[in-house]
Design an enzyme around this catalytic site. Structure first.
Site, PDB file in Angstrom:
ATOM      1  N   HIS A 301     -44.043  12.421  13.726  1.00 21.13           N
ATOM      2  CA  HIS A 301     -45.315  12.818  13.135  1.00 21.13           C
ATOM      3  C   HIS A 301     -45.140  13.160  11.664  1.00 21.13           C
ATOM      4  O   HIS A 301     -44.123  13.717  11.265  1.00 21.13           O
ATOM      5  CB  HIS A 301     -45.853  14.088  13.827  1.00 21.13           C
ATOM      6  CG  HIS A 301     -46.448  13.834  15.166  1.00 21.13           C
ATOM      7  ND1 HIS A 301     -47.795  13.715  15.370  1.00 21.13           N
ATOM      8  CD2 HIS A 301     -45.872  13.685  16.373  1.00 21.13           C
ATOM      9  CE1 HIS A 301     -48.034  13.506  16.658  1.00 21.13           C
ATOM     10  NE2 HIS A 301     -46.874  13.481  17.284  1.00 21.13           N
ATOM     11  N   HIS A 344     -45.756  23.855  18.899  1.00 19.62           N
ATOM     12  CA  HIS A 344     -45.629  24.358  17.540  1.00 19.62           C
ATOM     13  C   HIS A 344     -45.836  25.869  17.495  1.00 19.62           C
ATOM     14  O   HIS A 344     -46.637  26.422  18.254  1.00 19.62           O
ATOM     15  CB  HIS A 344     -46.696  23.677  16.677  1.00 19.62           C
ATOM     16  CG  HIS A 344     -46.576  23.944  15.207  1.00 19.62           C
ATOM     17  ND1 HIS A 344     -45.395  23.931  14.511  1.00 19.62           N
ATOM     18  CD2 HIS A 344     -47.532  24.226  14.285  1.00 19.62           C
ATOM     19  CE1 HIS A 344     -45.608  24.182  13.250  1.00 19.62           C
ATOM     20  NE2 HIS A 344     -46.900  24.380  13.075  1.00 19.62           N
TER      21      HIS A 344
END
Length: 449
Positions: A301, A344
């Site tokens: 990403h 995250h």
């Protein structure tokens, strides 16, 4: 998703020095304050920055109006029971919570032609959901939800505390400002800087949306760095209204947000009497469908900062008081990659909203008109259903988020949730944590890579 029902004209560009006249030669020639202005107008400067700010950041506009804005009665305080706004974000004023928080869609008001309806305009329909900092020191932000169903007839609003970035989710906004008119539909945003007076009507009846308010620096386009000169939100796609004026003389209400409180005054004429103006301190709108998305075309990403539309910078380079970030339709082509947003923990606070569609990292529960908040270092990521599907699907090029537009207000500050945001008037999904409860261990020390 482009707005095809917009009756107004605009000028294009971000940060431009615009010039606009509703009557020919209404702007003075060669100076700002002649002894007598054309058409018998008054000259009035609206400053968005200190006079001595460096030229590249200095913002101001000159307005040439039928009456100066000083022509009003004294302000009086609007008692809190008539509104749900606050800018008190001290440790004892709001709830600072390390849990993941998610709200179901904020309830729309009934249409204003129904006997059961409560008539609520844009200002009275503002509800502060979260925030941090203090507008009196010009540092911080607030997040509001608006839920309204009636027009601001003969009423105008302006905010002394900060800039409003408004994200409509349901229903169009027909906005009259001192600079002219804008029609804003869901999948567009509008920014109205501090001090500018405006009125909002709702052509479609009941309306709902989100507001990001920043107390300090104005919004600007993010730096592009190695991306180069083009990409993300292009300056040419921002639209600023052209001059348009009213000569209406009637009882007119002016509401001012000042240090988190509302004050009200009366005057005998419309404040939208600006016949001509020029400058770079202006309201503007932007169509999110015109965002030029950048993404990885190999593996892994790119950080979500690559989706930033606008930013309000802090005093620390690379750190924002607030970023406005979107997750638009796009292609996903990464190889050997778990494609949804990864798990995250972030030193920034992330407030998510959904304008339309289905967000790629949540199979259910995150709905249009709802929201979520993951504050400093609160872990978050795809739910168990999304994780299982994405871990096993064929990695071919696919379209992501077609028919969907989600967004994020991201901040370096720790956001506290207001009493209204925790109350029974909104639906907090107390089972939100269960989105991750089925994530099981797949660890096997004997299994070869």
């Amino acid at each position: 998703m482009t707005n095809k029902i917009d009756p107004y004209n605009y000028m294009k560009g971000f940060g431009n020095h615009f010039t606009s006249e509703a009557l020919k030669d209404a702007l003075p020639k060669g100076q700002n304050t002649p002894q007598k202005c054309p058409y018998g107008l008054y000259a009035e400067q609206l400053s968005g920055t200190a006079f001595t700010v460096d030229r590249k950041n200095n913002q101001r506009s000159w307005l040439y109006r039928i009456r100066p804005s000083v022509c009003h009665q004294p302000f009086t305080k609007l008692v809190p029971k008539f509104h749900h706004i606050t800018n008190k974000f001290g440790i004892d004023d709001v709830h600072h919570i390390p849990n993941q928080i998610r709200w179901s869609p904020f309830k729309l008001l009934p249409e204003n032609n129904k006997k059961t309806s409560v008539e609520t305009n844009f200002v009275h329909g503002l509800h502060t959901l979260a925030g941090a900092g203090d507008p009196t020191t010009k540092n911080g932000l607030a997040i509001h939800i608006y839920i309204a169903n009636v027009n601001m007839d003969n009423t105008a609003f302006y905010n002394s505390d900060g800039d409003f970035l408004i994200v409509p989710q349901y229903g169009r906004l027909d906005i009259t400002t001192e600079f002219g008119c804008l029609m804003v539909v869901p999948n567009e945003i509008v920014v109205i800087p501090r001090g500018i007076r405006y009125s909002i009507n709702f052509p479609d009846g009941s309306s709902r949306g989100y507001v990001l308010e920043v107390f300090g620096n104005h919004f600007e386009l993010p730096d592009l760095g190695p991306i180069g000169a083009n990409g993300l939100a292009n300056p040419r796609d921002f639209l600023t209204p052209v001059a348009s004026f009213e000569t209406k003389e009637c009882d007119f209400t002016i509401i001012n947000k000042y240090a988190g409180q509302l004050f009200v005054t009366q005057q005998d004429h419309s404040p939208f009497d600006v016949v001509a103006w020029y400058g770079n301190y202006v309201p503007y709108k932007y169509d999110l469908g015109k965002f030029n998305t950048i993404n990885s075309v190999s593996f892994d990403h790119v950080d979500p900062s690559i989706f930033t539309v606008l930013t309000s910078k802090s005093a620390f380079p690379g750190t924002a008081i607030a970023d406005f970030v979107i997750f638009p339709p796009r292609w996903a082509v990464q190889e050997h990659t778990f494609r949804p947003p990864y798990f995250h923990r972030n030193c920034m606070s992330e407030f998510m909203g959904l304008i339309s569609g289905v967000y790629e990292a949540k199979a259910e529960g995150f709905l249009p008109g709802g929201a979520s908040l993951h504050s400093h270092m609160t872990p978050h990521g795809p739910d168990s259903v999304t994780f299982k599907k994405a871990s096993n699907e064929e990695l071919k090029p696919v379209r992501v988020a077609d028919g969907t537009m989600s967004f994020m207000f991201e901040s370096s500050l720790m956001l506290g949730v207001t009493e209204w945001g925790m109350s029974n008037q909104v639906h907090i999904q107390h089972d939100y944590w269960e989105a991750w409860k089925d994530l099981k261990s797949h660890f096997d020390a004997t299994k070869e890579v």
